[in-house]
Design a protein around this motif. Structure first.
Motif, PDB file in Angstrom:
ATOM      1  N   GLU A 100      -4.019  -4.050   8.203  1.00 30.57           N
ATOM      2  CA  GLU A 100      -4.222  -2.685   8.090  1.00 30.57           C
ATOM      3  C   GLU A 100      -4.104  -2.149   6.766  1.00 30.57           C
ATOM      4  O   GLU A 100      -5.166  -1.247   6.285  1.00 30.57           O
ATOM      5  CB  GLU A 100      -2.642  -1.934   8.777  1.00 30.57           C
ATOM      6  N   VAL A 101      -3.297  -2.790   5.699  1.00 40.31           N
ATOM      7  CA  VAL A 101      -3.414  -2.026   4.430  1.00 40.31           C
ATOM      8  C   VAL A 101      -4.776  -2.441   3.556  1.00 40.31           C
ATOM      9  O   VAL A 101      -5.234  -2.144   2.914  1.00 40.31           O
ATOM     10  CB  VAL A 101      -2.063  -2.496   3.744  1.00 40.31           C
ATOM     11  N   LEU A 102      -5.040  -3.908   3.959  1.00 44.00           N
ATOM     12  CA  LEU A 102      -6.124  -4.602   3.303  1.00 44.00           C
ATOM     13  C   LEU A 102      -7.548  -3.770   3.712  1.00 44.00           C
ATOM     14  O   LEU A 102      -8.462  -3.225   2.890  1.00 44.00           O
ATOM     15  CB  LEU A 102      -6.443  -5.615   4.083  1.00 44.00           C
ATOM     16  N   ASP A 103      -7.679  -3.116   4.969  1.00 46.17           N
ATOM     17  CA  ASP A 103      -8.564  -2.480   5.536  1.00 46.17           C
ATOM     18  C   ASP A 103      -8.603  -1.040   5.002  1.00 46.17           C
ATOM     19  O   ASP A 103      -9.743  -0.666   4.665  1.00 46.17           O
ATOM     20  CB  ASP A 103      -8.614  -2.375   7.149  1.00 46.17           C
ATOM     21  N   MET A 104      -7.568  -0.670   4.787  1.00 45.87           N
ATOM     22  CA  MET A 104      -7.509   0.933   4.264  1.00 45.87           C
ATOM     23  C   MET A 104      -7.161   1.231   2.833  1.00 45.87           C
ATOM     24  O   MET A 104      -7.589   2.127   2.606  1.00 45.87           O
ATOM     25  CB  MET A 104      -6.329   1.445   5.287  1.00 45.87           C
ATOM     26  N   TYR A 105      -6.568   0.327   2.219  1.00 48.33           N
ATOM     27  CA  TYR A 105      -6.135   0.443   0.879  1.00 48.33           C
ATOM     28  C   TYR A 105      -6.926  -0.557   0.038  1.00 48.33           C
ATOM     29  O   TYR A 105      -6.665  -0.350  -1.454  1.00 48.33           O
ATOM     30  CB  TYR A 105      -4.910   0.609   0.743  1.00 48.33           C
ATOM     31  N   GLY A 106      -7.359  -1.644   0.246  1.00 48.71           N
ATOM     32  CA  GLY A 106      -8.147  -2.585  -0.747  1.00 48.71           C
ATOM     33  C   GLY A 106      -7.124  -3.612  -1.475  1.00 48.71           C
ATOM     34  O   GLY A 106      -6.386  -4.462  -0.652  1.00 48.71           O
TER      35      GLY A 106
END
Length: 552
Positions: free
Chosen positions: A147-153
């Protein structure tokens, strides 16, 4: 086990908000460690609850309102909410945006809970139950990191408990590799059974689905193509024989309040229950036009003993009539609807409410208001005169008052603007706005369309399947129109729009297909840095090692 539950409940509750730096070895004795599958599952319940709390609310808003699929306008100041919904639509959010902050907070709460629980389990008796529980925790943690990889890089990787302290951001490609490694390590130990016993829980097939999604987006996440790897992950699910596409006649049943483990498309779904205070599944509150509470039995609404033809909404009729009104602010954009829902034989058209509305017996749904209540710009002297009108949901959203704030006005015309989605229609037996509809995260249709797309992007076909045959295997269960005779990436992009509307995949798809910067609705912002969200202000304030993402 009662003693164990009390100890773990205290630790996991605290850990949801704060990292605990004390090693709690002294709390445990051999007799309180979990030993059976059921005992391990009891301990992990808090993690699944945390996932449920944000998926259909803050995560939904961040994913869908930032895409061309959904919009939440303002109605005479109602739902302005600090411009939060407008900023998502216009791509004007900043580090203080509430929903964007919430997703970060919930994702890292899940990560911290997983870290703590893995630590707790370290001294549990060895065996298959422990191995499976640890694999499940690693997969849940990988999902939150996805989730955070996808949304925040670039994001901090914190995988230890007790935590060694705050972490700097890890490059996105390295986070990608970590998630990949965690899933591949966990998969051999995860359960392969489907049905009631594993519904809503991590299984081997859920992990393969996440791995396929990771590989499909590898060029976005890590600047490297992994389409053959995506195909291999999809094939593991296909070869299992555990899943199938729902037929045209039962397509919508899998989103109904009665959905659940009997649906063969569901690989991983999040269960919701209207009596659970952490349910937060109330799509109908946002999606149903506010005059349709009785028709769809929203939140205890009922026509009572009245015939439908006798009901005029807006009046105080008796006969047991209860007219609880949904908020009804969300809609789709007419450009999205008119682009993708053009096949009259496609069952998926029926997820939208547009045009004149009728009761189940065919009687028109009539509303009583005043001339000025219907149109606030009415200037006649008889503005308070009563009128009845046949409910019409307009496909066009027009900012009648203030284009900058996307304010439609506060009259019947305004509230009836915008096509509504009823894919997750409410439970007629629910007396509150929480719904019983489980939210699918991974469906078998997604596996087939991911494999089709991966082949079109250069992957090698397998199992005698082609990009065309895979796409048609989904479409043949959705429309009676002739099968496609050819397929390209544009076709797959459109098919995903039809198939997964309102299921939190549109932003991900738009970025992968290079469409996130296009103009739609009231959005003209084409900043490419907005493919990822800003690091939230609260994270920057509590972690001095963090740096803000470029552009913010």
């Amino acid at each position: 086990m009662k003693k164990l539950m009390i100890i773990l409940a205290a630790i996991l509750t605290l850990g949801a908000c704060h990292k605990i730096e004390v090693t709690p070895n002294s709390l445990y004795t051999e007799e309180v460690f979990p030993k059976t599958d059921a005992e391990f599952q009891s301990v992990m319940g808090t993690i699944y609850t945390t996932l449920r709390e944000h998926y259909s609310l803050s995560y939904w808003f961040a994913q869908e309102l930032s895409s061309d699929e959904a919009i939440l306008p303002v109605y005479g100041g109602n739902w302005f909410d600090g411009r939060g919904y407008i900023e998502l639509h216009r791509h004007e959010w900043n580090k203080d945006h509430g929903w964007i902050n919430n997703v970060w907070d919930f994702a890292y709460r899940i990560i911290n809970l997983c870290n703590q629980t893995i630590f707790i389990f370290r001294n549990a008796p060895e065996g298959d139950s422990k191995n499976t529980a640890l694999a499940e925790l690693r997969t849940l943690r990988a999902f939150a990191y996805w989730e955070v990889l996808d949304m925040y890089g670039n994001v901090p990787l914190d995988t230890l408990y007790p935590s060694p302290g705050v972490q700097a951001k890890t490059p996105r490609a390295q986070v990608f590799s970590y998630i990949e490694s965690e899933l591949k390590t966990a998969i051999p130990f995860l359960k392969t059974t489907t049905g009631n016993s594993t519904y809503g829980k991590v299984t081997r097939w859920m992990a393969y689905s996440l791995l396929a999604k990771l590989y499909l987006n590898a060029e976005v996440y890590a600047n490297t193509a992994k389409y053959n790897e995506c195909i291999a992950a999809c094939d593991a699910i296909i070869n299992s024989g555990n899943f199938a596409i729902e037929g045209r006649g039962t397509y919508f049943n899998q989103f109904a309040p009665t959905n659940g483990p009997s649906f063969k498309e569901f690989i991983f779904a999040i269960p919701y229950d209207p009596i659970t205070t952490t349910g937060w599944q109330f799509h109908a509150r946002y999606d149903l036009n506010r005059n349709l509470g009785i028709k769809y039995r929203y939140s205890g609404s009922t026509p009572g003993s009245l015939a439908f033809s006798q009901i005029i909404l807006g009046t105080s009729q008796g006969g047991g009539l209860i007219n609880n009104r949904p908020s009804g602010p969300r809609a789709t954009l007419s450009s999205f609807y008119n682009t993708y829902f053009t096949d009259p034989n496609d069952i998926r058209n029926n997820q939208w409410l547009v045009g004149l509305q009728y009761w189940p017996d065919g009687s028109p749904i009539n509303i009583r208001t005043t001339k000025r209540g219907f149109d606030q710009f009415y200037t006649g002297a008889d503005g308070n005169a009563s009128i009845d009108y046949h409910l019409f949901i307009d496909s066009i959203i027009t900012a009648r008052l203030n284009v900058a704030s996307i304010d439609l006005g506060n009259d019947e015309i305004a509230w009836n603007m915008g096509i509504r989605n009823i894919k997750f229609f409410p439970d007629a037996n629910s007396s509150n706005r929480n719904q019983n509809n489980d939210a699918p995260v991974f469906r078998y249709a997604d596996i087939l369309l991911m494999k089709s797309e991966a082949i079109l992007r250069g992957g090698t076909p397998t199992l005698g399947q082609t990009a065309l045959s895979l796409a048609n295997s989904v479409r043949s269960n959705r429309t009676t129109s002739a099968p496609w005779t050819s397929v390209n990436l544009e076709n797959i992009y459109a098919e995903r729009a039809r198939e997964f509307a309102w299921e939190c995949w549109r932003r991900n798809d738009m970025i992968r297909f290079g469409r996130y910067e296009t103009n739609y609705g009231f959005k003209t912002n084409a900043d490419t840095y907005r493919r990822i969200f800003p690091i939230p202000a609260i994270a920057l304030n509590t972690n001095p090692k963090l740096t803000q993402n470029p552009g913010y």
